[in-house]
Design an enzyme around this catalytic site. Structure first.
Site, PDB file in Angstrom:
ATOM      1  CG  ASP A 466       7.295 -10.545  -6.794  1.00 32.58           C
ATOM      2  OD1 ASP A 466       8.378  -9.990  -7.068  1.00 32.58           O
ATOM      3  OD2 ASP A 466       6.195  -9.986  -6.968  1.00 32.58           O
ATOM      4  CG  ASP A 536       6.308  -4.713 -11.006  1.00 31.53           C
ATOM      5  OD1 ASP A 536       6.267  -5.873 -11.439  1.00 31.53           O
ATOM      6  OD2 ASP A 536       6.484  -4.440  -9.798  1.00 31.53           O
TER       7      ASP A 536
END
Length: 718
Positions: A466, A536
């Site tokens: 990430d 997301d």
């Protein structure tokens, strides 16, 4: 020969299976002559460029235009010499034709597995005043209607010089009546397709964030006004790079269109001492004479098979469950094991432990950089937990965010100078974190050692990598003042160097890129990580646009898609579990919720979804994508996947809002073999491929909002 040189005319003819690209030397300047449908090599190629009319540089279509010598359009490069002048005049000095495709120095790029797949033309340009040499590289592929372009600058003089602009490609097209297409967005709404006419002046997209970003993707296309999925000429431009970029389409007073793409010149500068060189990232230019869909399929196959690398490139991807939306930071070993056990019973193959397992990470305000297990949550350690997951029959995956550092961390207290910063200025925090300075070898070495220790001790088969913030106060404590404009690019190069080392050390690990979702979904990252967490936002309706738009450039095998809980955590919408499954099965499939909360009925639905995806995933991940209905244009969305041999196809159809007394509708398919007969699962009748494409197939009736259905076809061999 894919590259032919006609010496008498000074013409270079680059040819792929259905495309020609032609360059002509005009008074020492490489001029752009033609890019389009394939022309016969034995035909007359002279006269394609009107050299009588195009005498001045401001009207000459050029391959790599310069600044300051008569061309007032956007230049491809700009150099500042030691005497303060910014004028250079590159002239043709020679060329090389290379079988295959040379690797780029320290940068990701498409590649050949065999030299017979491509040829590379290298034009050598030289500025006699400064000694600057510029190498323009063009790789043309036998099997793809695409050209890979990059540029190498070499300071052959005896004085330092500074690159202020160094784009990867520039093309002058002979007419302005195009529309520009590109992808825009923001966090949790990535991949929005934008399309509008270009006109006099410039249209530009860019990132100044230190990464490619959610807001704009490093891609644009010029399309004819009548271009659709299966008709019209399309010119695509995609940058294999993960940092600041700029792409522009400019229409000049003489009605030509100049397209350029490369590193963003904003806040960029690179000092070249005598003998030093600078390599630009690669731009991949794709041509289609048959619409937007054909351009996409060119990028898909090229990037899936000749950009992505490693043992996972051609393997089907595992079905996973990720605990993030199930637990966020609040978990212990027992909870994780219970989710993994439920996943095992449902046929899921991989468990991914997300954020919160290290340091004192109970929220997002601390511990980034402290890559040691939190024994309060996992008292027996990470290796023990992974072993317990493995015993349940699941592989074990792990979330990391190695490019970041928390001010509240042991690492920051020990090395406050290791972050990107400008001394004496405030350090802007985002998500309560700062960016590590990957231009520094000592920082990269620390991260490599910390991650290597974990990956060696713990049986990890998957890493979710990430990156949750962009750069501010861009500077480095380890770089001299005259090179501070190099920091952003050096940081990207440092990331690539670290990833290359990790891949070499741990080739068995499947890496997935993530940046708050799709904030760094670019070809540069795909070179190291063959899939990306697309967004997301896991809402099925929003994902229709996100995944449809992302597929404009990127292969389905790279698009991560998960089923999440309802009401959805991002938008609060409730959608049927079957629809969520159909959307997620249109990518790399997985779940991101608490599996232990499923009812018996939901468990049965999920079991069937898992079984179905195992049967179709090679088709979805490696087949050809045909987009049939756009979520940007109406209430319906449809796409289909077709095997390379056209023997099998799978259609997904989605309807967002229900209609009262709705008419019956047919859906025209695409990509099938017109002479084949196809059986549709659940139906007895056979259908000709030509009929299914010209007349269509009846869409089953769908009740309620947010509905979906799928149609599975197989050709019958007689």
């Amino acid at each position: 020969m894919l590259v032919q040189f006609h010496e008498a005319e000074g013409i270079f003819h680059l040819q792929s299976k259905a495309m020609s690209y032609i360059i002509q030397l005009v008074n020492g300047t490489p001029a752009h002559v033609y890019w389009g449908k394939k022309l016969h090599e034995n035909g007359n190629l002279t006269g394609l460029l009107n050299t009588q009319k195009n005498t001045g540089l401001d009207r000459l279509p050029q391959e790599y235009p310069q600044y300051g010598s008569g061309d007032f359009r956007c230049p491809a490069y700009q150099v500042q010499l030691s005497d303060g002048s910014r004028i250079t005049e590159l002239a043709y000095k020679g060329h090389r034709i290379i079988q295959g495709k040379p690797q780029l120095d320290s940068l990701p790029a498409v590649y050949c597995e065999n030299d017979s797949e491509a040829q590379t033309l290298e034009l050598i340009l030289f500025d006699s005043y400064s000694g600057l040499m510029v190498l323009l590289s063009y790789t043309v592929f036998a099997a793809f209607n695409a050209i890979a372009r990059s540029v190498r600058f070499i300071n052959g003089g005896d004085q330092p010089l500074r690159l202020n602009r160094a784009l990867s490609a520039s093309v002058d097209l002979p007419k302005p009546d195009y529309e520009i297409m590109y992808l825009s967005g923001a966090w949790i709404r990535e991949g929005n397709i934008q399309r509008r006419p270009i006109g006099p002046g410039g249209t530009s997209i860019e990132s100044r964030r230190g990464a490619s970003g959610h807001q704009m993707n490093p891609f644009l296309a010029l399309v004819e006004p009548n271009a659709k999925e299966d008709q019209g000429e399309v010119y695509g431009f995609s940058l294999v790079y993960s940092g600041n970029f700029a792409a522009q389409a400019e229409v000049d007073p003489f009605q030509t269109a100049r397209v350029s793409i490369g590193i963003n010149p904003f806040d960029f500068g690179w000092l070249l001492e005598p003998g030093e060189s600078f390599q630009t990232p690669e731009a991949v230019m794709a041509y289609s004479a048959a619409g937007i869909g054909e351009m996409s399929r060119t990028y898909h196959k090229l990037y899936r098979t000749r950009l992505c690398r490693g043992i996972h490139r051609d393997r089907v991807r595992p079905i996973l469950v990720n605990n993030w939306e199930a637990t966020y930071f609040n978990f212990d070993a027992a909870k994780i094991e219970s989710i993994a056990k439920a996943g095992s019973e449902l046929g899921i193959e991989l468990f991914v432990l997300d954020d919160g397992w290290f340091g004192k990470r109970n929220d997002d305000r601390s511990s980034l950089g402290d890559w040691t297990v939190d024994r309060r949550k996992l008292p027996e350690g990470l290796a023990d937990l992974a072993g317990r997951v493995n015993k349940l029959g699941l592989q074990f995956g792990l979330w990391v965010e190695p490019e970041m550092i928390s001010p509240d961390s042991d690492l920051y207290r020990k090395h406050p100078d290791w972050c990107i910063h400008v001394e004496g200025r405030r350090r802007t925090e985002a998500r309560t974190q700062l960016v590590l300075d990957f231009s520094r070898a000592d920082v990269r070495d620390y991260i490599f050692d910390a991650l290597s220790a974990i990956f060696t001790e713990v049986p990890v088969s998957y890493i979710k990598w990430d990156m949750n913030r962009n750069m501010t106060e861009i500077g480095s404590a380890a770089i001299s003042s005259e090179r501070q404009t190099e920091v952003a690019h050096r940081n990207v190069l440092g990331l690539y160097e670290l990833l290359e080392r990790l891949l070499a050390r741990f080739p068995h690990i499947l890496f997935e890129s993530c940046s708050s979702g799709g904030g760094r979904f670019d070809p540069g990252m795909l070179y190291y990580m063959p899939q990306t967490w697309t967004s997301d936002n896991t809402d099925a309706v929003e994902r229709l646009k996100i995944q449809y738009g992302t597929s404009l450039v990127y292969p389905i095998s790279t698009i991560g898609a998960h089923v999440s809980a309802c009401p959805n955590h991002q938008v609060g919408r409730s959608t049927p579990l079957t629809t969520r499954g159909d959307v997620a099965m249109s990518g790399n499939f997985g779940y991101e919720l608490d599996l232990t909360r499923f009812s018996d009925e939901e468990k049965q639905i999920v079991k069937l979804q898992v079984e179905q995806y195992k049967a179709i995933r090679s088709l979805v991940q490696q087949g050809d994508l045909y987009r049939l209905k756009s979520p940007f244009e109406g209430n319906e969305t449809a796409w289909m996947f077709v095997s390379e041999d056209q023997m099998e196809a799978l259609v997904f159809y989605f309807k967002v809002l229900a209609e009262p007394n709705a008419p019956e509708r047919k859906l025209k398919l695409n990509g099938l073999h017109p002479s084949f007969e196809y059986a549709i699962a659940g139906m007895e009748e056979l259908y000709g491929g030509d009929r299914l494409m010209q007349d269509g197939v009846w869409i089953p009736e769908i009740h309620g909002d947010y509905g979906s259905t799928s149609i599975h076809l197989k050709a019958i061999v007689r």
